[in-house]
Design an enzyme around this catalytic site. Structure first.
Site, PDB file in Angstrom:
ATOM      1  N   HIS A 116      42.875  28.935  37.128  1.00 58.76           N
ATOM      2  CA  HIS A 116      42.004  30.054  37.506  1.00 58.76           C
ATOM      3  C   HIS A 116      41.588  30.854  36.270  1.00 58.76           C
ATOM      4  O   HIS A 116      40.397  31.088  36.043  1.00 58.76           O
ATOM      5  CB  HIS A 116      42.746  30.941  38.515  1.00 58.76           C
ATOM      6  CG  HIS A 116      42.002  32.168  38.932  1.00 58.76           C
ATOM      7  ND1 HIS A 116      41.279  32.240  40.106  1.00 58.76           N
ATOM      8  CD2 HIS A 116      41.863  33.381  38.341  1.00 58.76           C
ATOM      9  CE1 HIS A 116      40.735  33.435  40.213  1.00 58.76           C
ATOM     10  NE2 HIS A 116      41.077  34.157  39.152  1.00 58.76           N
ATOM     11  N   GLU A 117      42.558  31.274  35.488  1.00 59.59           N
ATOM     12  CA  GLU A 117      42.219  32.107  34.326  1.00 59.59           C
ATOM     13  C   GLU A 117      41.394  31.309  33.319  1.00 59.59           C
ATOM     14  O   GLU A 117      40.468  31.839  32.710  1.00 59.59           O
ATOM     15  CB  GLU A 117      43.475  32.699  33.678  1.00 59.59           C
ATOM     16  CG  GLU A 117      44.408  33.463  34.624  1.00 59.59           C
ATOM     17  CD  GLU A 117      43.733  34.524  35.495  1.00 59.59           C
ATOM     18  OE1 GLU A 117      42.631  34.985  35.135  1.00 59.59           O
ATOM     19  OE2 GLU A 117      44.304  34.887  36.539  1.00 59.59           O
ATOM     20  N   GLU A 128      41.159  45.028  32.261  1.00 59.45           N
ATOM     21  CA  GLU A 128      40.440  45.013  33.535  1.00 59.45           C
ATOM     22  C   GLU A 128      41.161  45.926  34.519  1.00 59.45           C
ATOM     23  O   GLU A 128      42.386  45.883  34.588  1.00 59.45           O
ATOM     24  CB  GLU A 128      40.372  43.591  34.119  1.00 59.45           C
ATOM     25  CG  GLU A 128      39.453  43.540  35.327  1.00 59.45           C
ATOM     26  CD  GLU A 128      39.317  42.126  35.919  1.00 59.45           C
ATOM     27  OE1 GLU A 128      39.969  41.181  35.434  1.00 59.45           O
ATOM     28  OE2 GLU A 128      38.549  41.995  36.872  1.00 59.45           O
ATOM     29  N   GLY A 134      48.888  38.914  38.469  1.00 57.71           N
ATOM     30  CA  GLY A 134      49.449  37.609  38.149  1.00 57.71           C
ATOM     31  C   GLY A 134      49.116  37.204  36.720  1.00 57.71           C
ATOM     32  O   GLY A 134      49.986  36.785  35.959  1.00 57.71           O
ATOM     33  N   ALA A 135      47.848  37.364  36.354  1.00 59.74           N
ATOM     34  CA  ALA A 135      47.412  36.955  35.024  1.00 59.74           C
ATOM     35  C   ALA A 135      46.018  37.477  34.768  1.00 59.74           C
ATOM     36  O   ALA A 135      45.328  37.907  35.689  1.00 59.74           O
ATOM     37  CB  ALA A 135      47.412  35.432  34.908  1.00 59.74           C
ATOM     38  N   MET A 136      45.601  37.416  33.491  1.00 59.27           N
ATOM     39  CA  MET A 136      44.318  37.999  33.101  1.00 59.27           C
ATOM     40  C   MET A 136      43.578  37.106  32.108  1.00 59.27           C
ATOM     41  O   MET A 136      44.171  36.605  31.147  1.00 59.27           O
ATOM     42  CB  MET A 136      44.590  39.390  32.493  1.00 59.27           C
ATOM     43  CG  MET A 136      43.364  40.097  31.991  1.00 59.27           C
ATOM     44  SD  MET A 136      42.210  40.473  33.337  1.00 59.27           S
ATOM     45  CE  MET A 136      40.665  40.456  32.441  1.00 59.27           C
ATOM     46  N   GLU A 137      42.284  36.961  32.357  1.00 62.52           N
ATOM     47  CA  GLU A 137      41.464  35.968  31.661  1.00 62.52           C
ATOM     48  C   GLU A 137      40.839  36.426  30.344  1.00 62.52           C
ATOM     49  O   GLU A 137      39.816  35.869  29.930  1.00 62.52           O
ATOM     50  CB  GLU A 137      40.328  35.546  32.603  1.00 62.52           C
ATOM     51  CG  GLU A 137      39.236  36.616  32.855  1.00 62.52           C
ATOM     52  CD  GLU A 137      39.441  37.462  34.104  1.00 62.52           C
ATOM     53  OE1 GLU A 137      40.610  37.623  34.524  1.00 62.52           O
ATOM     54  OE2 GLU A 137      38.456  37.985  34.645  1.00 62.52           O
ATOM     55  N   ASN A 138      41.416  37.406  29.639  1.00 69.15           N
ATOM     56  CA  ASN A 138      40.843  37.861  28.368  1.00 69.15           C
ATOM     57  C   ASN A 138      40.350  36.687  27.530  1.00 69.15           C
ATOM     58  O   ASN A 138      41.036  35.681  27.397  1.00 69.15           O
ATOM     59  CB  ASN A 138      41.901  38.610  27.560  1.00 69.15           C
ATOM     60  CG  ASN A 138      42.722  39.544  28.409  1.00 69.15           C
ATOM     61  OD1 ASN A 138      42.200  40.471  28.981  1.00 69.15           O
ATOM     62  ND2 ASN A 138      44.010  39.249  28.533  1.00 69.15           N
ATOM     63  N   GLU A 166      35.446  36.552  40.845  1.00 65.99           N
ATOM     64  CA  GLU A 166      36.737  36.222  41.465  1.00 65.99           C
ATOM     65  C   GLU A 166      36.603  35.227  42.623  1.00 65.99           C
ATOM     66  O   GLU A 166      37.342  34.239  42.681  1.00 65.99           O
ATOM     67  CB  GLU A 166      37.470  37.491  41.904  1.00 65.99           C
ATOM     68  CG  GLU A 166      37.885  38.411  40.748  1.00 65.99           C
ATOM     69  CD  GLU A 166      38.789  37.737  39.719  1.00 65.99           C
ATOM     70  OE1 GLU A 166      39.302  36.632  39.972  1.00 65.99           O
ATOM     71  OE2 GLU A 166      38.976  38.330  38.639  1.00 65.99           O
TER      72      GLU A 166
HETATM   73  N1  BES Z   1      40.969  39.145  36.644  1.00 65.99           N
HETATM   74  C1  BES Z   1      42.134  38.955  37.414  1.00 65.99           C
HETATM   75  C2  BES Z   1      43.272  39.815  37.009  1.00 65.99           C
HETATM   76  C3  BES Z   1      43.119  41.293  37.308  1.00 65.99           C
HETATM   77  C4  BES Z   1      42.975  41.748  38.569  1.00 65.99           C
HETATM   78  C5  BES Z   1      43.170  42.221  36.326  1.00 65.99           C
HETATM   79  C6  BES Z   1      42.857  43.093  38.830  1.00 65.99           C
HETATM   80  C7  BES Z   1      43.047  43.565  36.582  1.00 65.99           C
HETATM   81  C8  BES Z   1      42.896  44.022  37.838  1.00 65.99           C
HETATM   82  C9  BES Z   1      42.610  37.504  37.341  1.00 65.99           C
HETATM   83  O1  BES Z   1      41.635  36.574  37.033  1.00 65.99           O
HETATM   84  C10 BES Z   1      43.109  37.145  38.698  1.00 65.99           C
HETATM   85  O2  BES Z   1      42.326  37.060  39.583  1.00 65.99           O
HETATM   86  N2  BES Z   1      44.407  36.970  38.844  1.00 65.99           N
HETATM   87  C11 BES Z   1      45.050  36.732  40.100  1.00 65.99           C
HETATM   88  C12 BES Z   1      45.533  35.331  40.234  1.00 65.99           C
HETATM   89  C13 BES Z   1      44.473  34.387  40.663  1.00 65.99           C
HETATM   90  C14 BES Z   1      44.964  32.969  40.667  1.00 65.99           C
HETATM   91  C15 BES Z   1      43.905  34.687  42.024  1.00 65.99           C
HETATM   92  C16 BES Z   1      46.220  37.674  40.144  1.00 65.99           C
HETATM   93  O3  BES Z   1      46.547  38.243  39.130  1.00 65.99           O
HETATM   94  O4  BES Z   1      46.794  37.833  41.225  1.00 65.99           O
HETATM   95 ZN    ZN Z   2      40.414  35.989  38.625  1.00 67.05          ZN
END
Ligand code: BES
Ligand code: ZN
Length: 883
Positions: A305-306, A128, A269-273, A328
């Protein structure tokens, strides 16, 4: 080479893809510098784009193309055209066909951390938003959904663990044990941004989950060897999330396995693959000794969240990236609700609103302001913003407020039923709620298209003869970049009227309309609400629970604010009143510092605070929130122009000192009372006691007596958990002196071999308001444990300095801005996404007093003119400068 992605993309130009890809088969051979990717794509003309006879143009960046064949026939150089960002077929078949493409990528050299890269020797991926095109040529857009079969092979010594999305199919040895392989299949069609792979030497902790319909799911979290015990809290959080989504939204998990992998270098922070979430390891690893309560809480909410994305994002994905808030904003709303249910709902709301105001309100008040659903972008990575996420969540929350809990749930059910398996739009999402409730949400939808934080100006008139109250509300939506004129919005205002005894009066509208749930709808520019049968002049409690993301202006006397602070039945607004009182006090002190005028208000505020704190029917976590002052950035935003960060800092220190002195014995008492007696537990109640104790310590330390410093040093030395230790370390670093030096040295000695924990050491030094901080930070950029290629290090040192140290970052000589500019430019060569994020710290430069403003402009101009410059940084720098 100039990438043609640097042109803006517009929402209004959306067209469905001319071709679809419905099946993807990947064969990936992992090697440090030469990873070979063979992809086999089944492609067909899109029936929804019939008649558009276009050539097939695939996205691809930073790829080395080895071979390409169409329906089994190897293509020659004239059969396709390659650019730095695309591959276009010269002749595209009119019927379904198969394309096989072999590309080579270099994970070791990939410091942008998009596509396939290596973190600490572990192969991992981040797709992503547009990272899949750095793996192979593809229609890399979220409205192209395919099922994926993935075969990975690797050196079994370097990568004994091989993971991808979906369910495991088979694994085995190759070449007499020199290589091994694994095959994964994901039956759920998904967009390319949800693809993931991992290959590495990692240790799992495992568990199982039984879904409500009885399906067994194998859960695993993969971490560095030796860190398994630190993944237990994340596993516990995962199971609670899975159960919660079943109960609250009726959503069940849909694969046989759910894997999480923790890696050290990660842009976000993390990714929901799908079925294979990849996490920044600081959001997985936690033990009482290594992680603060804030981290335990963050792990719980990010894991949730993920996981929640599995339905809101994965099963129903986004049609295009303009719809980002569809996944999101909604998923943030869901994780906030989860945290509210797992912990204290009021405290959670306070924490979320504080975060919203500090980040999103500031963003919306400056040059980077944009609608929750943007209309154009140059680099999509720049739109993962507080506005899309946090205001996006507030918009969903307002829908829930307007519809009520039951109709909201019906709308969600309808959304899942109607759009499962689709790439949907915000429009379609809102339609589900309109259909489920019968309400007209046309005006409400302006929340998605109009940027800027609306201001509500409230006036209350009481007629003691008629016993009526006229509540006049006016809304002003400020001009924002590209949007000079705004329409009035639909704003749900939850309210109460407090009688003389502080109790809620019945809300009876003269119009006869019912005030359901205490919510009225403000839909016009100016609107008057007449309440009848009001026995005496009431005190209004407006925007209860922060029912809409707006700035409320109401001219209440301090007496009324105190009444709300002491007894509003809405606990959120009680906190809000205390916070407003503190903000008033601080803003007045800032001008007092400039003019030499003194005021009694700080003392009055301190006493009112003491009275509220004395109410021990309020849970400790809540009282801890009361004891936290608005941040310096909040005050700067409220002042809005000619800001002198040094004065705000002084006003804040003075007020803290006054609170410490005025409430000394009470705070000392709390400090004793809240001490942890038993073993550490990360639960909300225990964390709340630690938070209150530490908040009391902060105010006591602000007095700065020798006993206070002794207490603080002892707090550090005797800490039995990282919450207390890190809190003391930060406070010590604020003061400096031999105690700080000793604590920092001790912390370093204890944790220098732990790459997660040591970030606290970097951050503690970067946040210190002492004069030497900038040179300290500069020296730390040369430290052996610091690296510009590690986003966590960059955030801990440079990010902390630029965004949580207003007084030193905004040095009058501009050296803070020049430092940031240097770092942003250096970082831009390696990781443009992180570079652009760091630069965001300068977005409020125009609100500064003229001297600093000129210095900030100079640093920004240096960035804009630098070459080469990524599209990411170019876009942010020019928006910050030009608006
Ligand atoms: N899908 C996002 C991660 C992401 C963001 C990947 C931008 C690539 C580009 C993930 O679900 C997300 O939103 N992560 C947040 C943490 C969340 C608890 C708000 C993050 O990574 O900060
Ligand atoms: Zn997210």
């Amino acid at each position: 080479m100039k990438l043609d992605t640097a042109r803006p993309v517009h929402l209004k130009n959306y067209r469905p893809p001319a071709y679809l890809i419905d099946k993807v088969s990947l064969d990936i051979s992992l090697e440090p510098t030469q990873t070979r990717v063979r992809s086999k794509l089944s492609i067909l003309p899109n029936p929804k784009a019939a008649g558009r006879r276009e050539q097939l143009r695939l996205d691809g960046e930073h790829l080395q193309l080895e071979a390409i064949s169409l329906n089994g026939r190897l293509l020659g150089k004239k059969d396709y055209k390659l650019t730095a960002t695309s591959l276009t077929l010269a002749k595209t078949p009119t019927k379904a066909f198969t394309l096989e493409i072999t590309t080579i990528v270099n994970p070791e050299a990939n410091k942008a951390l998009q596509g396939i890269y290596r973190s600490n020797g572990v192969y991992c991926s981040q797709c992503e938003a547009q990272g899949f095109r750095r793996i192979t040529y593809f229609l890399d857009r979220p409205d192209v959904l395919a099922t994926y079969t993935v075969r990975i092979d690797a050196d079994p010594a370097a990568a004994p663990i091989l993971l991808s999305n979906g369910n495991p199919v088979e694994r085995g040895m190759l070449d007499g044990g020199k290589r091994h392989y694994a095959v994964w299949h994901d039956p759920h069609p998904k967009p390319s941004y949800l693809f993931a792979l991992v290959g590495g030497d990692l240790a799992p902790i495992s568990s199982t989950f039984r879904t409500k319909s009885g399906r067994k799911v194998d859960l695993a979290i993969y971490v560095e060897h030796g860190k398994e015990a630190r993944a237990a809290w994340a596993m516990d959080s995962l199971k609670r999330s899975m159960r919660w989504d079943e109960k609250r939204f009726g959503r069940e998990y849909d694969l046989d396995v759910f894997n999480i992998v923790a890696v050290s270098d990660f842009n976000m922070g993390a990714m929901e693959n799908k079925g294979l979430n990849i996490f920044n390891d600081r959001l997985i690893l936690a033990s009482p000794e290594t992680a603060t309560d804030a981290i335990f809480e963050a792990i719980e909410s990010v894991v949730a969240h993920e996981y929640f994305h599995n339905w809101t994002g994965n099963r129903i994905t986004c049609r295009d990236w303009f719809q980002l808030c569809l996944k999101e904003g909604l998923t943030v709303y869901r994780d906030q609700e989860f945290s509210a249910d797992e912990r204290s709902a009021t405290v959670q709301r306070i924490v979320d609103v504080r975060q919203l105001k500090t980040h999103q309100f500031a963003e919306d008040a400056g040059p980077l302001s944009h609608p929750v659903r943007p209309e154009s972008y140059i680099e999509i990575n720049n739109f993962y913003t507080a506005t899309v996420y946090e205001k996006g969540a507030e918009v969903v929350r307002m829908i829930a407020t307007i519809l009520g809990r039951d109709a909201f749930r019906k709308g969600m059910d309808l959304y899942f039923e109607r759009h499962d398996g689709e790439a949907a739009t915000v429009e379609e999402f809102v339609t589900c709620f309109a259909d489920a409730s019968g309400l007209d949400l046309t005006q409400f939808k302006l929340w998605y298209s109009q940027a800027g934080t609306p201001e509500i100006i409230a006036n209350l008139r009481y007629d003691k003869d008629k016993k009526t109250v006229d509540l006049e509300l006016e809304q002003i939506v400020p001009a924002t970049p590209g949007q000079p004129n705004k329409k009035p919005m639909h704003i749900p205002v939850r309210l109460g009227l407090l009688g003389a005894n502080g109790h809620d009066l019945d809300l009876k509208l003269a119009s006869g309309e019912e005030v359901s749930d205490g919510v009225v709808a403000l839909t016009k520019r100016r609107q008057s609400f007449r309440f009848i049968d009001v026995p005496s002049r009431p005190v209004p409690s407006l925007l209860r629970g922060f029912s809409a993301p707006v700035n409320l202006t109401i001219d209440l006397p301090d007496d009324d604010v105190e009444l709300l602070m002491a007894g509003d039945s809405d606990l959120f607004n009680r906190w809000q009143a205390a916070n407003d009182f503190a903000a008033r006090t601080l803003i007045e002190s800032v001008s007092g510092l400039a003019s030499g005028k003194r005021s009694q208000r700080p003392l009055r505020y301190a006493r009112a605070l003491g009275a509220t704190l004395a109410n021990d029917s309020l849970e400790p976590a809540y009282r801890a929130e009361l004891l936290k002052l608005p941040t310096q950035a909040d005050i700067a935003r409220m002042i809005g122009k000619n800001v002198d960060p040094a004065l705000i800092h002084r006003a804040q220190r003075n007020l803290m000192k006054l609170i410490g002195r005025t409430l000394g014995p009470q705070l000392e008492q709390l400090y004793k009372e809240m001490e942890d007696k038993g073993p550490f537990s990360p639960d909300a109640a225990s964390a709340g006691r630690r938070a209150l104790r530490n908040a009391a310590l902060t105010m006591l330390t602000a007095r700065g007596t020798p006993e206070d410093i002794k207490r603080l040093a002892k707090h550090y030395a005797k800490a039995s958990n990282m919450t207390d230790r890190a809190h003391a370390l930060f406070l010590l670093a604020v003061r400096g002196g031999p105690e700080a030096k000793a604590a920092l040295a001790n912390f370093y000695k204890t944790w220098s071999r732990d790459h997660v924990v040591i970030d606290t050491w970097f951050a503690a030094q970067a946040q210190s308001p002492l004069t030497g901080t900038l040179s300290r930070v500069k020296a730390l950029t040369k430290h052996a444990l610091f690296s510009l290629t590690a986003p966590n290090k960059v955030r801990a040192l440079i990010g902390t300095f630029a965004s949580t140290n207003p007084v030193q970052f905004n040095r009058p000589d501009g050296a803070g801005y020049e430092f940031l500019a240097d770092q942003v430019l250096a970082l831009d060569r390696l990781n443009p996404q992180i570079a652009a994020r760091m630069l965001g710290a300068m977005r409020s430069w125009r609100t500064l007093e003229s001297g600093r403003r000129a210095k900030a402009r100079k640093a920004l101009q240096r960035i804009v003119r630098a070459r080469p410059l990524s599209a990411d940084v170019q876009e942010i720098a020019s928006r910050i400068l030009d608006a």
